[in-house]
Design a protein around this motif. Structure first.
Motif, PDB file in Angstrom:
ATOM      1  N   ASN A 273      24.977  21.241  63.269  1.00  0.00           N
ATOM      2  CA  ASN A 273      24.129  21.556  64.432  1.00  0.00           C
ATOM      3  C   ASN A 273      24.426  20.577  65.572  1.00  0.00           C
ATOM      4  N   ASP A 274      23.772  20.804  66.713  1.00  0.00           N
ATOM      5  CA  ASP A 274      24.043  19.989  67.902  1.00  0.00           C
ATOM      6  C   ASP A 274      23.739  18.501  67.674  1.00  0.00           C
ATOM      7  N   TYR A 275      22.673  18.213  66.941  1.00  0.00           N
ATOM      8  CA  TYR A 275      22.317  16.802  66.701  1.00  0.00           C
ATOM      9  C   TYR A 275      23.412  16.089  65.901  1.00  0.00           C
ATOM     10  N   GLY A 280      28.385  12.494  66.298  1.00  0.00           N
ATOM     11  CA  GLY A 280      29.801  12.308  65.957  1.00  0.00           C
ATOM     12  C   GLY A 280      30.611  11.782  67.128  1.00  0.00           C
ATOM     13  N   ILE A 281      30.065  11.848  68.340  1.00  0.00           N
ATOM     14  CA  ILE A 281      30.870  11.375  69.475  1.00  0.00           C
ATOM     15  C   ILE A 281      30.229  10.272  70.320  1.00  0.00           C
ATOM     16  N   ARG A 282      28.936  10.035  70.145  1.00  0.00           N
ATOM     17  CA  ARG A 282      28.342   8.955  70.935  1.00  0.00           C
ATOM     18  C   ARG A 282      27.086   8.411  70.250  1.00  0.00           C
ATOM     19  N   GLN A 283      26.595   7.280  70.773  1.00  0.00           N
ATOM     20  CA  GLN A 283      25.335   6.743  70.246  1.00  0.00           C
ATOM     21  C   GLN A 283      24.160   7.394  70.965  1.00  0.00           C
ATOM     22  N   TYR A 284      22.970   7.086  70.518  1.00  0.00           N
ATOM     23  CA  TYR A 284      21.755   7.656  71.113  1.00  0.00           C
ATOM     24  C   TYR A 284      21.767   7.443  72.636  1.00  0.00           C
ATOM     25  N   PRO A 285      21.407   8.466  73.411  1.00  0.00           N
ATOM     26  CA  PRO A 285      21.442   8.315  74.875  1.00  0.00           C
ATOM     27  C   PRO A 285      20.264   7.479  75.390  1.00  0.00           C
ATOM     28  N   TRP A 286      20.313   6.198  75.110  1.00  0.00           N
ATOM     29  CA  TRP A 286      19.182   5.319  75.454  1.00  0.00           C
ATOM     30  C   TRP A 286      18.900   5.336  76.952  1.00  0.00           C
ATOM     31  N   ARG A 287      19.976   5.257  77.753  1.00  0.00           N
ATOM     32  CA  ARG A 287      19.788   5.170  79.208  1.00  0.00           C
ATOM     33  C   ARG A 287      19.201   6.488  79.731  1.00  0.00           C
ATOM     34  N   GLU A 288      19.808   7.595  79.326  1.00  0.00           N
ATOM     35  CA  GLU A 288      19.405   8.903  79.851  1.00  0.00           C
ATOM     36  C   GLU A 288      17.981   9.282  79.442  1.00  0.00           C
ATOM     37  N   THR A 289      17.502   8.755  78.322  1.00  0.00           N
ATOM     38  CA  THR A 289      16.161   9.128  77.849  1.00  0.00           C
ATOM     39  C   THR A 289      15.126   8.063  78.208  1.00  0.00           C
ATOM     40  N   PRO A 391      33.993   9.107  61.514  1.00  0.00           N
ATOM     41  CA  PRO A 391      32.622   9.592  61.262  1.00  0.00           C
ATOM     42  C   PRO A 391      31.634   8.463  60.938  1.00  0.00           C
ATOM     43  N   LEU A 392      32.174   7.325  60.450  1.00  0.00           N
ATOM     44  CA  LEU A 392      31.290   6.214  60.072  1.00  0.00           C
ATOM     45  C   LEU A 392      30.517   5.671  61.284  1.00  0.00           C
ATOM     46  N   ALA A 393      31.090   5.845  62.476  1.00  0.00           N
ATOM     47  CA  ALA A 393      30.422   5.369  63.689  1.00  0.00           C
ATOM     48  C   ALA A 393      29.060   6.060  63.865  1.00  0.00           C
ATOM     49  N   ALA A 394      28.914   7.253  63.286  1.00  0.00           N
ATOM     50  CA  ALA A 394      27.640   7.975  63.416  1.00  0.00           C
ATOM     51  C   ALA A 394      26.490   7.212  62.756  1.00  0.00           C
ATOM     52  N   ALA A 395      26.815   6.322  61.806  1.00  0.00           N
ATOM     53  CA  ALA A 395      25.763   5.522  61.162  1.00  0.00           C
ATOM     54  C   ALA A 395      25.131   4.554  62.166  1.00  0.00           C
ATOM     55  N   TYR A 396      25.802   4.337  63.321  1.00  0.00           N
ATOM     56  CA  TYR A 396      25.301   3.406  64.346  1.00  0.00           C
ATOM     57  C   TYR A 396      24.572   4.155  65.461  1.00  0.00           C
ATOM     58  N   TRP A 397      24.236   5.420  65.231  1.00  0.00           N
ATOM     59  CA  TRP A 397      23.626   6.314  66.225  1.00  0.00           C
ATOM     60  C   TRP A 397      22.479   5.668  66.979  1.00  0.00           C
ATOM     61  N   ARG A 398      21.530   5.066  66.246  1.00  0.00           N
ATOM     62  CA  ARG A 398      20.335   4.522  66.918  1.00  0.00           C
ATOM     63  C   ARG A 398      20.462   3.018  67.210  1.00  0.00           C
TER      64      ARG A 398
END
Ligand SMILES: Cc1cc2nc3c(=O)[nH]c(=O)nc-3n(C[C@H](O)[C@H](O)[C@H](O)COP(=O)(O)OP(=O)(O)OC[C@H]3O[C@@H](n4cnc5c(N)ncnc54)[C@H](O)[C@@H]3O)c2cc1C
Length: 541
Positions: A273-275, A280-289, A391-398
């Motif tokens: 899904n989109d989430y 898979g390509i970036r971290q949480y959009p802290w700035r945008e949110t 894909p391991l970078a996704a573990a750093y999402w938040r």
């Protein structure tokens, strides 16, 4: 009381000396930092590791097991210990000796013609790939999205999966050599006949087949196994598709089932899904949110439009002769037309060209190739059995800081828990799973990252990923609660997990005749109950 404690400490010291004599001083770790690290997973855990022992051979391992028995010490085991999101290296029982098999890493035998390799448990995905490359082999491995340095046998012991036609890993194992905690060594399949020539190629042996007893269990230690490899196809194309209307997802699943059933598609197809795609390509959009969590479905929809991915995003490999792949492509297009917005097929030539000339390719095709390649390139490699740590970078999402060059989710405080229910391969089940999981996870203020893997012609596995920053205690609590609710509600609805983490190993403990039989076997293999106690355990609690 004082005497008893002194005795215990003395016994422990004596055991450590015995371990050091068995494997060498350098391979027994008791320093606080190493033990703390080995006792840390990507979610809160209580059990502690009290020493780490690294044997280099089956004989040394046998000695270690016998020492553990002599001193009555609980033992837990890893092949490479990268079981992130399910418990990493942390044992189920407190004060365990952790036996690390990463030094048993020999590739023992290999057949190019019959496409198999016999390996020890410490052999990693990277190591086997390098071995095949060095021999100009025409065989592929099947890789997971975990680290290239994750083991092949450890993953198969959990019945993990990858991306090619050999994606169901436990199904590619044959002829196990297993050390039982009671000291016996058994061989499964044909290998118990010393003269049998078909041991690496014929799984069932003669009489009851025992292989399944040793995956997701605590009945024995696999010290050697033959792994079947995939002959490289004459031609390969990767297919990627995007579906913007989430309501179409069930119809896509049904269409893909027909294509799997008739053999058009033979690999483990993945739909995220989109989430899951954004992580898979970036971290949480802290700035945008403005720092607000969770990422709401409305905001998510905006991001996915900007970043040009769908509500659901699929990938699968087409393997065969050029004519077979062309025919598969035709059938896939026909089956998915009207259900997806875009289907893209890439082969090695187009992929290399697109990567080299991103801008030009984008202008000609009208496709934002840069972003698409970011998302697609690790998956493209995985469909050819090439492991990647992307894909391991996704573990750093938040996390608030970018993933370091050498990623280690346990060390870096990445919160990660999986819940992975299994269901019949029908769109209706996928819809129920997606709705239930999204509702539960969002209610706990985390992002519902979901993927479906068509693991066979008949079954799908939904991987729900809970990702948070362990430095935020409220989120750690929310993740635990979300995981518990997912497990409770989805199991009740008919979707128990295909694999589980150390915190919920009792999930399968439904008692009854199944449990009684396993208890009887365990009484034979491990009369003192010291090996991996609690791991997928069916003993009454
Ligand atoms: C970003 C990311 C992506 C991932 N992608 C995937 C994926 O695509 N597919 C997938 O399956 N998993 C995936 N994982 C989960 C996990 O990382 C992998 O399954 C990994 O291969 C497991 O670690 P390991 O191979 O080091 O196994 P280990 O941790 O060594 O072993 C796992 C367990 O199996 C048992 N065991 C190990 N060796 C033996 C043995 N010799 N005999 C008996 N029992 C044994 C032990 O109890 C151990 O705890 C992913 C994780 C992350 C973070």
């Amino acid at each position: 009381m004082q005497n008893q404690m002194t005795n215990t400490i003395e016994m422990y010291q004596a055991a450590l000396i015995a371990f050091e004599q068995a494997v060498g001083k350098d391979f027994v770790a008791t320093d606080a930092v190493a033990l703390q690290r080995a006792s840390t997973a990507t979610f809160p855990t209580i059990p502690k590791v009290c020493a780490i022992v690294k044997p280099a051979s089956r004989a040394e391992l046998q000695q270690c097991m016998s020492i553990a028995g002599q001193f009555c010490l609980p033992v837990y085991l890893i092949s490479s210990g990268k079981n992130w999101g399910y418990g990493s290296r942390v044992p189920v029982k407190d004060d365990s000796i952790l036996i690390d098999l990463s030094r048993l890493n020999r590739i023992l035998d290999f057949s190019e013609e019959l496409a198999w390799v016999t390996i020890e448990p410490g052999v990693t995905q990277r190591q086997l790939l390098d071995y095949l490359k060095a021999r100009n082999s025409k065989l592929w491995i099947d890789a997971t999205g975990s680290s290239p340095d994750a083991s092949l046998i450890g993953n198969s012991m959990e019945r993990g999966f990858g991306h090619t036609t050999y994606g169901d890993h436990a199904a590619q194992l044959c002829g196990l050599e297993v050390l039982l905690p009671n000291g016996d060594v058994i061989e499964t399949g044909m290998a118990r006949f010393a003269s049998a020539l078909a041991s690496p190629v014929y799984r069932w042996g003669l009489g009851p087949s025992l292989d399944g007893l040793f995956t997701q269990s605590n009945l024995g230690i696999v010290t050697r196994a033959t792994l079947w490899l995939m002959p490289a196809p004459e031609y390969f194309q990767a297919m990627f598709f995007r579906c913007d209307d989430a309501n179409n997802m069930p119809a896509i699943i049904d269409a893909l089932r027909s294509l799997r059933m008739d053999g058009t598609l033979r690999s483990a197809i993945h739909i995220a899904n989109d989430y899951k795609a954004i992580a898979g390509i970036r971290q949480y959009p802290w700035r945008e949110t403005g720092g607000l969590t969770p990422l709401t479905p409305d905001r998510m929809a905006k991001f996915r439009k900007e970043m040009k991915f769908g509500a659901w995003n699929g990938s699968a490999g087409l393997y065969g002769s050029r004519a077979q792949v062309a025919e598969a492509r035709r059938r896939v297009r026909k089956a998915l037309t009207g259900k997806v917005e875009k289907i893209t097929f890439l082969d090695d030539r187009v992929f290399a060209l697109a990567t080299r000339h991103k801008r030009l390719f984008g202008a000609i095709s009208g496709w934002d190739i840069s972003k698409a390649l970011d998302l697609a390139s690790p998956v493209y490699g995985l469909m050819k059995g090439i492991p990647t740590d992307r894909p391991l970078a996704a573990a750093y999402w938040r996390k608030r800081t970018p993933p370091p060059a050498t990623m280690d989710p346990d060390r870096d405080g990445c919160g990660l828990l999986w819940y992975a229910p299994v269901a019949p391969l029908e769109g209706g089940h996928a819809r129920i799973l997606a709705e239930m999981a999204s509702r539960i996870v969002l209610r706990h203020r985390l992002e519902p990252m979901l993927s479906f893997t068509l693991i066979s012609e008949r079954a799908l596995i939904c991987v729900i990923s809970l990702s948070w920053d362990r430095e935020v205690p409220e989120d750690e609590e929310r993740a635990g609660a979300a995981h518990e609710e997912l497990q409770r509600e989805l199991t009740k609805a008919g979707y128990p997990p295909y694999r589980t983490g150390i915190a919920s190993m009792e999930t399968g403990n439904t008692g009854g005749a199944y449990a009684r039989m396993l208890q009887a076997i365990r009484r034979h293999t491990d009369p003192d109950g010291l090996f991996a106690a609690g791991r997928y355990d069916y003993l009454p609690r």
